[in-house]
Motif scaffolding. Structure first.
Motif, PDB file in Angstrom:
ATOM      1  N   UNK A 134       0.857  -1.194   0.000  1.00 66.37           N
ATOM      2  CA  UNK A 134       0.000   0.000   0.000  1.00 66.37           C
ATOM      3  C   UNK A 134       0.885   1.233   0.000  1.00 66.37           C
ATOM      4  N   UNK A 135       0.731   2.047  -1.023  1.00 62.02           N
ATOM      5  CA  UNK A 135       1.456   3.306  -1.134  1.00 62.02           C
ATOM      6  C   UNK A 135       0.548   4.403  -0.606  1.00 62.02           C
ATOM      7  N   UNK A 136       0.875   4.949   0.568  1.00 66.36           N
ATOM      8  CA  UNK A 136       0.094   6.036   1.157  1.00 66.36           C
ATOM      9  C   UNK A 136       0.576   7.363   0.563  1.00 66.36           C
ATOM     10  N   UNK A 137      -0.283   7.997  -0.226  1.00 66.26           N
ATOM     11  CA  UNK A 137       0.090   9.225  -0.924  1.00 66.26           C
ATOM     12  C   UNK A 137       0.151  10.401   0.047  1.00 66.26           C
ATOM     13  N   UNK A 138       1.299  11.060   0.087  1.00 64.59           N
ATOM     14  CA  UNK A 138       1.468  12.266   0.896  1.00 64.59           C
ATOM     15  C   UNK A 138       1.390  13.522   0.035  1.00 64.59           C
ATOM     16  N   UNK A 139       1.860  13.423  -1.202  1.00 64.56           N
ATOM     17  CA  UNK A 139       1.838  14.567  -2.111  1.00 64.56           C
ATOM     18  C   UNK A 139       1.614  14.054  -3.531  1.00 64.56           C
ATOM     19  N   UNK A 140       0.761  14.760  -4.282  1.00 64.63           N
ATOM     20  CA  UNK A 140       0.491  14.341  -5.656  1.00 64.63           C
ATOM     21  C   UNK A 140       0.296  15.570  -6.532  1.00 64.63           C
ATOM     22  N   UNK A 141       0.898  15.532  -7.712  1.00 62.42           N
ATOM     23  CA  UNK A 141       0.770  16.627  -8.669  1.00 62.42           C
ATOM     24  C   UNK A 141       0.565  16.037 -10.059  1.00 62.42           C
ATOM     25  N   UNK A 142       0.029  16.875 -10.949  1.00 65.04           N
ATOM     26  CA  UNK A 142      -0.173  16.439 -12.323  1.00 65.04           C
ATOM     27  C   UNK A 142       0.213  17.533 -13.291  1.00 65.04           C
ATOM     28  N   UNK A 143       0.580  17.107 -14.507  1.00 68.71           N
ATOM     29  CA  UNK A 143       0.891  18.053 -15.573  1.00 68.71           C
ATOM     30  C   UNK A 143       0.164  17.635 -16.841  1.00 68.71           C
ATOM     31  N   UNK A 144      -0.255  18.647 -17.593  1.00 73.12           N
ATOM     32  CA  UNK A 144      -0.910  18.439 -18.878  1.00 73.12           C
ATOM     33  C   UNK A 144      -0.306  19.431 -19.861  1.00 73.12           C
ATOM     34  N   UNK A 145       0.325  18.899 -20.921  1.00 74.06           N
ATOM     35  CA  UNK A 145       0.926  19.760 -21.936  1.00 74.06           C
ATOM     36  C   UNK A 145       0.257  19.458 -23.269  1.00 74.06           C
ATOM     37  N   UNK A 146      -0.603  20.374 -23.699  1.00 71.86           N
ATOM     38  CA  UNK A 146      -1.308  20.213 -24.969  1.00 71.86           C
ATOM     39  C   UNK A 146      -1.368  21.538 -25.730  1.00 71.86           C
ATOM     40  N   UNK A 147      -0.283  22.300 -25.671  1.00 73.48           N
ATOM     41  CA  UNK A 147      -0.182  23.521 -26.443  1.00 73.48           C
ATOM     42  C   UNK A 147      -0.755  24.763 -25.804  1.00 73.48           C
ATOM     43  N   UNK A 148      -1.117  24.682 -24.530  1.00 75.91           N
ATOM     44  CA  UNK A 148      -1.724  25.853 -23.877  1.00 75.91           C
ATOM     45  C   UNK A 148      -0.739  27.001 -23.700  1.00 75.91           C
TER      46      UNK A 148
END
Length: 198
Positions: free
Chosen positions: A151-165
């Motif tokens: 079990x991986x207990x998430x302490x920090x999570x981020x996301x990135x989306x690169x689609x020309x913005x």
């Protein structure tokens, strides 16, 4: 810390990436030596479950140092340099993508019922059509006991989306035009994501 123009602020998009990805890369460290390994996983709230053997390098690293990170990268279209520029330079070439990175602590699941829950969630994700006996049946007891569940207990999570913005309107429209002409399946997905992120 500088906030990236590609940062995903909508948690629902991060959830969608987690739920649609079959694999993540798990990054571990022991005695200042790094080790990364792809893992099949399932996301459930603030935890990620994955499984493996009772013995092996992955377990050895986790036992030695339970702090870890994992990442997922899902590609969109490869954008050739001439898709967004007429200056004949290589620099505009790029890859559109969406990704998630998380850090936290990995624990070995000892509770049998939690192991059943984790493996059931994983089966539901990988085989949503069912067609198997529920994992809480006695026929699985020996196999579940022989399987290590983490079990991986998430302490920090981020996301990135690169689609020309980050592109100017002219360059953005130029990329759209090239993608529409090329029309690979991944280009169609990229176009949809580009239009949704406006």
């Amino acid at each position: 810390m500088r906030r990236s123009e590609f940062e995903i602020k909508n948690k629902a998009i991060i959830e969608e990436i987690l739920n649609s990805s079959e694999y993540a890369t798990l990054a571990l460290s022991c005695d200042n030596k790094p080790y990364s390994v792809p893992v099949n996983f399932v996301h459930d709230g603030k935890v990620v479950y994955f499984h493996g053997a009772k013995k092996g390098k992955k377990k050895e690293f986790i036992v030695s140092n339970s702090y870890a990170a994992f990442s997922i990268a899902l590609p969109y279209s490869l954008i050739q340099s001439y898709f967004s520029s007429n200056d004949d330079l290589a620099c505009p070439a790029t890859q559109f993508f969406r990704s998630v990175c998380a850090s936290g602590q990995v624990l070995i699941v000892e509770d049998y019922d939690e192991k059943v829950k984790a493996l059931s969630l994983l089966m539901k994700k990988l085989q949503p059509e069912g067609k198997y006996k529920p994992l809480n049946q006695d026929v699985y007891t020996k196999m579940i006991n022989a399987t290590e569940v983490f079990r991986f207990d998430i302490e920090n999570i981020t996301g990135k989306l690169k689609v020309g913005q980050n592109l100017s309107q002219d360059r953005y429209e130029m990329v759209l035009d090239y993608l529409e002409k090329r029309a690979y399946n991944i280009d169609k997905e990229t176009i949809l994501s580009m239009k949704q992120s406006i």
